[in-house]
Design a protein around this motif. Structure first.
Motif, PDB file in Angstrom:
ATOM      1  N   ARG A 261      14.305 -19.379-101.200  1.00  0.00           N
ATOM      2  CA  ARG A 261      13.832 -19.956 -99.855  1.00  0.00           C
ATOM      3  C   ARG A 261      12.394 -19.295 -99.394  1.00  0.00           C
ATOM      4  O   ARG A 261      11.745 -19.780 -98.765  1.00  0.00           O
TER       5      ARG A 261
ATOM      6  N   PRO B  45      20.830 -22.188 -94.755  1.00  0.00           N
ATOM      7  CA  PRO B  45      20.952 -20.587 -95.259  1.00  0.00           C
ATOM      8  C   PRO B  45      21.825 -19.925 -94.700  1.00  0.00           C
ATOM      9  O   PRO B  45      22.330 -20.105 -93.591  1.00  0.00           O
TER      10      PRO B  45
ATOM     11  N   GLY C 182      16.277 -15.985 -91.713  1.00  0.00           N
ATOM     12  CA  GLY C 182      17.627 -17.165 -91.665  1.00  0.00           C
ATOM     13  C   GLY C 182      18.124 -16.960 -90.293  1.00  0.00           C
ATOM     14  O   GLY C 182      19.159 -17.681 -90.032  1.00  0.00           O
TER      15      GLY C 182
END
Length: 646
Positions: A393, A234, A431
């Protein structure tokens, strides 16, 4: 053409390779050490060959036995899996010398990348950035990471924060590396606790094509071993991602690589990218790449070994996949591995194992063990890998966390709760991942959920009462012919806390002394329905001897029924240290009569491919040391006695 394949490995990776072989019409051959005689990979193979013995050094690390097994079984190819001899150039050459096909890179490429120190020199010459420390580290180089040159998986690694610690760290790393890999070479590199661990999946054929099949982030680690991995990595800028892929391809071309492999890199907080190592095999975390590309990497390994040419470019990456490694270990007790029978391993939505694409629910399960299997001290404690795919995600993390939270796992303690919490942690979702994330948030990720345990203990007691009603189970739970007598049961939770349950089953229903607002709707030996204030909750109960597993939808408790009037036992002297698990004493760092300080390492036990240090509980004198080097010990064996000063 490959017609019969031996997998020189065990557990989950052997089963994974066998699945692809069945799809392709290739016969399968398993090998097994004595503790694995009843293992799933053995039962699923067309043919199985015994490797007499239990220790890996006598079985899965014996190249001669593995080659002989392939020949005896009529296999014409060998797949090494991961771990054991998967990155041994000598083993690869022995397979080829026997006239068998090797499913992996050429021995010369394995040898070039087999030593991390040699690989770094080679990569530096090819223009790939590396992390380096001179032969004589100084204060300016601290902190350092001591690493085994021939190893991986967190073994043979030590963090050094002062130069005074370096000699002991080197000695300990050498000993662990020699035991794990048969090579005691170690080296030092800068330790970046908040760096990111990135890697690129490589696939190369014999015709000059090299694929960078996307990238992965493997930063969530414990003891330098990966726990949660995801693809793609990410938050990488397009320029950085392109640089990462280019460096990985350059690494593969520098050694004439063929087959599947992985180039690993460390991304420093300041943006520096440095080569760590190249794994000349299939990675444990390869399923996330399969889920975002639709590729079967094992099938491609076999195709490359048969001489086929890859297309010019790999397929594009779609969506996001996240993998969590489910270990039999206790994160709250310094990741102590756990052993014993596995009664149940059930993750909702993961019916199909080892699929290259996830199920319609977006979930995939790669398991090496299942109900009825025994988790032993001989091998790595990983039970399974749970993988979730989703278009985004956030959605993948939510799916995986929910599947783990709803899983029913009856047997040894696992890291399931930590995994689910980590996937829901704000830093992970944003992230902000790095290699120290689990350590930085260890307390909150392992905090016990003791508020719900008393109700779980009540449910366990009511299920036990329903079981003891025998043929009267069909009667309403509150029915009694005579006034109810108070019932008392005692249970011990996984953290050692004991709970007494006091209740009566009367004509008017349940009367629980400690829970006056709780009503019993229904109970059987397998389930209990309670109304708690405005909420209704069903508990599912499973008993195995004295152990009781209580599962609500996303809440799980392991309880042990305790005799409220146990027979007296002889007390242990203060400062007595017991073996926390079965294992082998591999180091002794103190002598009887020696003065020791709190936290000082007295000895080390090796179990499940990891070394566990036993430390002094207080300042005092080491009065007794029954442990001896090389001794096999069971859980609860007295290892040492420290007489405290106070």
């Amino acid at each position: 053409m490959i017609t019969s394949l031996l997998v020189a490995n065990r557990g989950e990776i052997a089963r994974r390779v066998f699945r692809t072989c069945r799809t392709l019409g290739i016969a399968t051959v398993a090998v097994y050490a004595d503790p694995d005689a009843g293992a799933r990979h053995v039962r699923e193979a067309d043919t199985a060959v015994r490797l007499p013995g239990a220790a890996p050094a006598d079985t899965y690390l014996r190249a001669d036995l593995l080659v002989r097994a392939a020949l005896d079984a009529g296999a014409d190819a060998v797949h090494p899996g991961y771990g054991f001899l998967s990155e041994s150039a000598d083993f690869a050459q022995a397979v080829l010398d026997a006239g068998l096909r090797w499913i992996g890179p050429p021995p010369a490429a394995i040898a070039a990348m087999g030593s991390k120190t040699a690989a770094k020199r080679l990569m530096a010459a090819a223009g790939v950035p590396v992390l380096e420390v001179g032969p004589h580290p100084t204060e300016a180089d601290l902190p350092l990471l001591v690493k085994a040159a021939a190893g991986g998986g967190g073994r043979g690694m030590r963090v050094v924060r002062t130069l005074a610690e370096l000699p002991d760290a080197l000695a300990a790393a050498r000993a662990e590396a020699a035991a794990a890999f048969g090579d005691d070479e170690v080296f030092c590199e800068p330790y970046l606790p908040a760096g990111r661990h990135l890697e690129v999946q490589l696939l190369a054929d014999a015709h000059g094509t090299v694929w960078a099949v996307g990238d992965r982030d493997c930063s969530l680690q414990r003891r330098h071993q990966k726990v949660i991995e995801e693809a793609p990595a990410p938050g990488l800028a397009p320029e950085l991602r392109a640089r990462l892929h280019a460096a990985a391809v350059a690494a593969a071309r520098a050694v004439g690589y063929q087959g599947a492999g992985t180039a690993e890199f460390l991304l420093a907080p300041d943006g520096r990218l440095a080569f760590l190592e190249m794994n000349t095999r299939l990675q444990v975390e390869h399923p996330v790449t399969e889920c975002v590309t639709g590729l079967d990497l094992v099938a491609l390994q076999l195709a490359v070994a048969e001489g086929e040419q890859l297309p010019a470019d790999p397929p594009p990456v779609r969506g996001c996949a996240i993998e969590a490694r489910l270990y039999a270990e206790d994160p709250a007790r310094d990741w102590q591995p756990a052993t014993g029978p596995l009664h149940l391993l059930e993750l909702p939505g993961t019916d199909v194992e080892f699929a290259t694409l996830p199920s319609p629910a977006g979930l995939r399960l790669d398991a090496g063990a299942g109900a009825g299997d025994q988790v032993t001290v001989h091998y790595d404690p990983m039970l399974a890998k749970a993988v979730a795919w989703a278009p985004t995600r956030t959605a993948a993390a939510r799916r995986l966390a929910d599947a783990l939270a709803r899983a029913r796992l009856h047997g040894p303690t696992t890291n399931r709760d930590l995994l689910a919490r980590a996937l829901r942690h704000p830093d992970f979702l944003a992230g902000r991942v790095h290699t120290a994330l689990l350590a930085d948030h260890h307390a909150e990720l392992t905090a016990p959920d003791d508020k719900s345990t008393p109700l779980a203990a009540l449910a366990a007691a009511l299920a036990d009462a329903a079981d003891r009603r025998g043929p009267l189970r069909e009667l309403p739970s509150g029915w009694r012919n005579l006034p109810s007598q108070p019932q008392t049961k005692r249970y011990r939770a996984a953290d050692g806390t004991e709970y007494d349950v006091h209740y009566r089953l009367t004509r008017d229903g349940l009367r629980a002394d400690d829970h006056p607002d709780v009503q019993l709707l229904h109970s059987t030996p397998e389930s209990v329905d309670l109304v708690i204030g405005p909420l209704r909750r069903r508990y599912r109960i499973a008993r195995y001897g004295d152990q009781v597993f209580v599962d609500a939808p996303t809440e799980h408790h392991t309880l042990t029924a305790v005799d409220r009037h146990p027979a007296p036992t002889a007390p242990l002297a203060p400062g007595t240290l017991l073996a926390p698990m079965p294992g082998t004493v591999v180091r002794i760092d103190a002598r009887p009569g020696e003065r020791v300080t709190t936290g000082q390492v007295l000895l080390s036990i090796e179990a499940m491919k990891m070394e566990h240090r036993v430390t002094a509980p207080a300042d005092g004198t080491l009065t007794d040391l029954p442990a001896t080097l090389g001794r096999q010990v069971e859980t609860g064996t007295v290892l040492a006695v420290v007489r405290p000063d106070h």
